[in-house]
Motif scaffolding. Structure first.
Motif, short mmCIF file in Angstrom:
data_model
loop_
_atom_site.label_atom_id
_atom_site.label_comp_id
_atom_site.label_asym_id
_atom_site.label_seq_id
_atom_site.Cartn_x
_atom_site.Cartn_y
_atom_site.Cartn_z
N GLY A 1 -10.62 -1.15 -3.58
CA GLY A 1 -10.05 -1.88 -4.71
C GLY A 1 -9.74 -0.96 -5.86
O GLY A 1 -9.86 0.26 -5.75
N GLU B 1 0.82 -1.22 0.00
CA GLU B 1 0.00 0.00 0.00
C GLU B 1 0.85 1.27 0.00
O GLU B 1 0.34 2.37 -0.10
CB GLU B 1 -0.96 -0.01 1.17
N MET C 1 -8.04 -10.22 5.68
CA MET C 1 -8.53 -9.61 4.45
C MET C 1 -8.83 -10.68 3.41
O MET C 1 -8.12 -11.68 3.32
CB MET C 1 -7.49 -8.60 3.91
N ARG D 1 -6.00 -2.35 -12.00
CA ARG D 1 -4.55 -2.20 -11.83
C ARG D 1 -3.93 -1.59 -13.09
O ARG D 1 -4.43 -1.81 -14.20
CB ARG D 1 -3.90 -3.55 -11.53
N SER E 1 -0.87 -6.61 2.79
CA SER E 1 -1.87 -7.03 1.80
C SER E 1 -1.25 -8.17 1.00
O SER E 1 -0.03 -8.25 0.88
CB SER E 1 -2.18 -5.86 0.86
N TYR F 1 -0.26 1.29 -7.61
CA TYR F 1 -0.59 0.29 -8.63
C TYR F 1 -1.92 0.55 -9.34
O TYR F 1 -2.35 -0.21 -10.19
CB TYR F 1 -0.62 -1.11 -7.99
N MET G 1 -14.63 -1.97 1.92
CA MET G 1 -13.77 -2.60 0.92
C MET G 1 -13.07 -1.50 0.12
O MET G 1 -13.60 -0.40 -0.02
CB MET G 1 -14.59 -3.42 -0.09
N GLU H 1 -9.04 -10.94 -0.59
CA GLU H 1 -8.66 -10.13 -1.76
C GLU H 1 -8.85 -10.91 -3.07
O GLU H 1 -7.98 -11.66 -3.49
CB GLU H 1 -7.20 -9.68 -1.62
N PHE I 1 -10.12 -6.25 -5.38
CA PHE I 1 -10.43 -5.44 -4.19
C PHE I 1 -10.14 -6.23 -2.93
O PHE I 1 -9.86 -7.43 -2.99
CB PHE I 1 -11.89 -4.96 -4.22
N GLY I 2 -10.16 -5.54 -1.80
CA GLY I 2 -9.91 -6.19 -0.52
C GLY I 2 -11.06 -5.89 0.44
O GLY I 2 -11.53 -4.76 0.53
N VAL I 3 -11.53 -6.94 1.13
CA VAL I 3 -12.59 -6.78 2.13
C VAL I 3 -11.96 -6.85 3.51
O VAL I 3 -11.26 -7.82 3.81
CB VAL I 3 -13.61 -7.94 2.04
#
Ligand code: 4AD
Ligand code: MG
Length: 477
Positions: free
Chosen positions: A404, A182, A260, A407, A222, A378, A402, A262, A445-447
């Motif tokens: 995201g 990140e 997480m 990319r 992540s 990114y 979330m 992802e 995406f990431g939760v």
């Protein structure tokens, strides 16, 4: 001479769990002799009999067991049948004359595994969440933590089910990593160097050549970058694991160790990601509404009045989708006094996120196209040169649930971005390879799993949404 070990091994087996018993039709169990094991939630002693509320964690409500003076060894046992004691009860299932349950057990035999003295911290009264955190090893036996743990388990299973049904491959991304995904510098460093006597180079810098990995290594914030390597081979993957952030924020939404999920998808753009995120959230909430009814009814009554209606609304409403720029306009037009004033280009604070989803739209909102300077390196640059194809899913009560993006799949643009962020291109050469060799548009995406648990249960503080919370100044148990 009797061997106590042998007695225990004979005696510790139960016929079924309380959940299994409750799920059987009454007609199948009435009159049967069965055994259950569990912990005494509470005991009410009358003259010639006692009511025991027995819990084994398999369901929310305890099972009523009636121990009478006809039960083997009643007189010796009586004083030990206290809250917290662990027992095996064997007896006949009968219709219950009392309110609150249709069947109960008339105990013929009680085997005491472990007594529980009166200083057991969980006596029958309401304890504060703060206090329960100081006994995090015992709090799973409370109603609230029991329900949280079961809902968390159901959400976890539902997450795997959702992605597996869609043929996403489950990737276990590494926890030890050299990259700051990140780019926020909130890393926990992992080292075997002696901290009191660090080896130094001639330039008086720490000599990482002598460290375990011969370079600085951290706990992953992540799994995304590794996820991208697998998405650009298997098309659709997801990770589900612990992540670590050394952010010194003492809030009700931040943990230093959190889980997480992802997902990462090749040949997918940001709209596809929004669709999957919305479908995912609806699916997992619907699943827990079906599979954890008793637990959610408890939360609705005691933790957040209106929880069930709120979850229903999320499942049935279309999520709003607006750009970051539109969100700023809404915030300005609201004329609301925020603690942090907001203008285009600055990051939204939780109060802004909550205003947009909780008060303005009254449902989940997907915000997209954020200014590039407040987002990670990114993310794909938009043609305006100012914004990136990022999205955040904001929900009432929590704010960001979330995050995201699509990319950056263009090698030259990504290389420039890495440099512009002051990062070292060589450190990311393997990541750039994914763009060198058969690059493809991809998104993910990431939760935040604990935030999802908070959202599904109404639990106020994220420290109560995970078994053993790790936060600044606290790593107990
Ligand atoms: O928005 P974040 O930082 O995004 C990423 O890490 C991306 N790599 C995800 C991706 O695109 N694959 O974190 C994702 C989510 C946030 O929306 C939030 O719900 C949660 O993780 N989160 C935290 N939860 C608890 N404690 C913290 N300190 C958290 N930081 C982020
Ligand atoms: Mg984020």
């Amino acid at each position: 001479m009797s061997n106590p070990q042998a007695e225990i091994s004979k005696d510790h087996k139960r016929d079924l769990s309380i959940k299994e018993l409750k799920n059987l039709p009454s007609d199948d169990v009435l009159g049967k002799t069965l055994s259950l094991c569990g912990w005494i939630k509470s005991a009410r002693h009358q003259k010639t009999f006692s009511f025991i509320a027995l819990n084994d964690g398999s369901t929310f409500a305890p099972f009523q067991v009636v121990v009478t003076n006809e039960t083997e060894g009643y007189d010796e046992l009586l004083s030990e049948l206290n809250t917290g004691a662990s027992v095996k009860v064997t007896g006949t299932i009968v219709q219950s004359p009392g309110k609150g349950q249709s069947i109960e057990m008339k105990a013929e035999k009680v085997h005491l595994f472990g007594t529980c003295p009166a200083d057991f911290p969980l006596q029958k009264k309401r304890h504060s969440f703060e206090y329960l955190r100081t006994i995090a090893h015992l709090r799973p036996r409370t109603n609230t933590q029991g329900a949280v743990a079961r809902v968390r388990n159901a959400l976890s299973f539902a997450s795997h089910t959702f992605f597996q049904k869609k043929d996403f491959m489950y990737l276990q991304s590494p926890i030890l990593t050299a990259a700051d995904c990140e780019g926020a510098g909130e890393l926990f460093q992992v080292t075997t160097l002696p901290l009191e006597n660090l080896p130094k180079t001639e330039e008086k810098q720490v000599d990482y050549k002598k460290d375990f990995f011969a370079k600085p290594v951290y706990l992953a914030v992540s799994g995304q970058l590794n996820g991208e390597a697998y998405a650009t081979a298997f098309s659709n993957i997801y990770t589900f694991g612990p992540t670590f952030r050394a952010e010194n924020s003492n809030t009700s939404r931040h943990l230093a160790e959190f889980w997480m999920i992802e997902p990462e998808m090749a040949f997918a753009d940001l709209e596809d990601t929004m669709d999957i995120a919305e479908e995912y959230l609806k699916f997992v909430l619907k699943t827990v509404l079906d599979s954890c009814q008793e637990d959610l009814a408890f939360f609705d009554q005691f933790i957040e009045k209106g929880l069930l209606a709120r979850l229903d609304n999320v499942i049935n409403a279309d999520f709003a989708r607006i750009s970051y720029t539109e969100a700023i306009d809404i915030l300005h037009a609201s004329n609301k006094k925020f603690e942090y004033p907001i203008e285009w280009g600055s990051d939204l604070q939780s109060e802004h996120e909550r205003f947009i989803s909780e008060e303005h739209f009254k449902k989940p909102v997907i915000l997209y196209d954020y200014p590039k300077d407040i987002k990670a390196f990114y993310m794909r640059l938009n043609d305006d040169g100012k914004t990136v194809r990022a999205m955040d899913v904001l929900v009432p009560r929590i704010g960001e649930l979330m995050g995201g993006s699509q990319r950056e799949e263009r090698l030259d643009v990504l290389e420039e971005k890495i440099k512009a962020c002051g990062m070292n291109v060589e450190d990311y050469s393997w990541y750039l390879d994914l763009r060198r060799f058969g690059t493809a548009p991809h998104s993910g995406f990431g939760v935040g799993f604990e935030r999802l648990v908070q959202f599904a249960t109404g639990i106020e503080n994220i420290r109560d949404a995970i078994a053993f919370p790790r936060v600044p100044n606290s790593c107990e148990f």
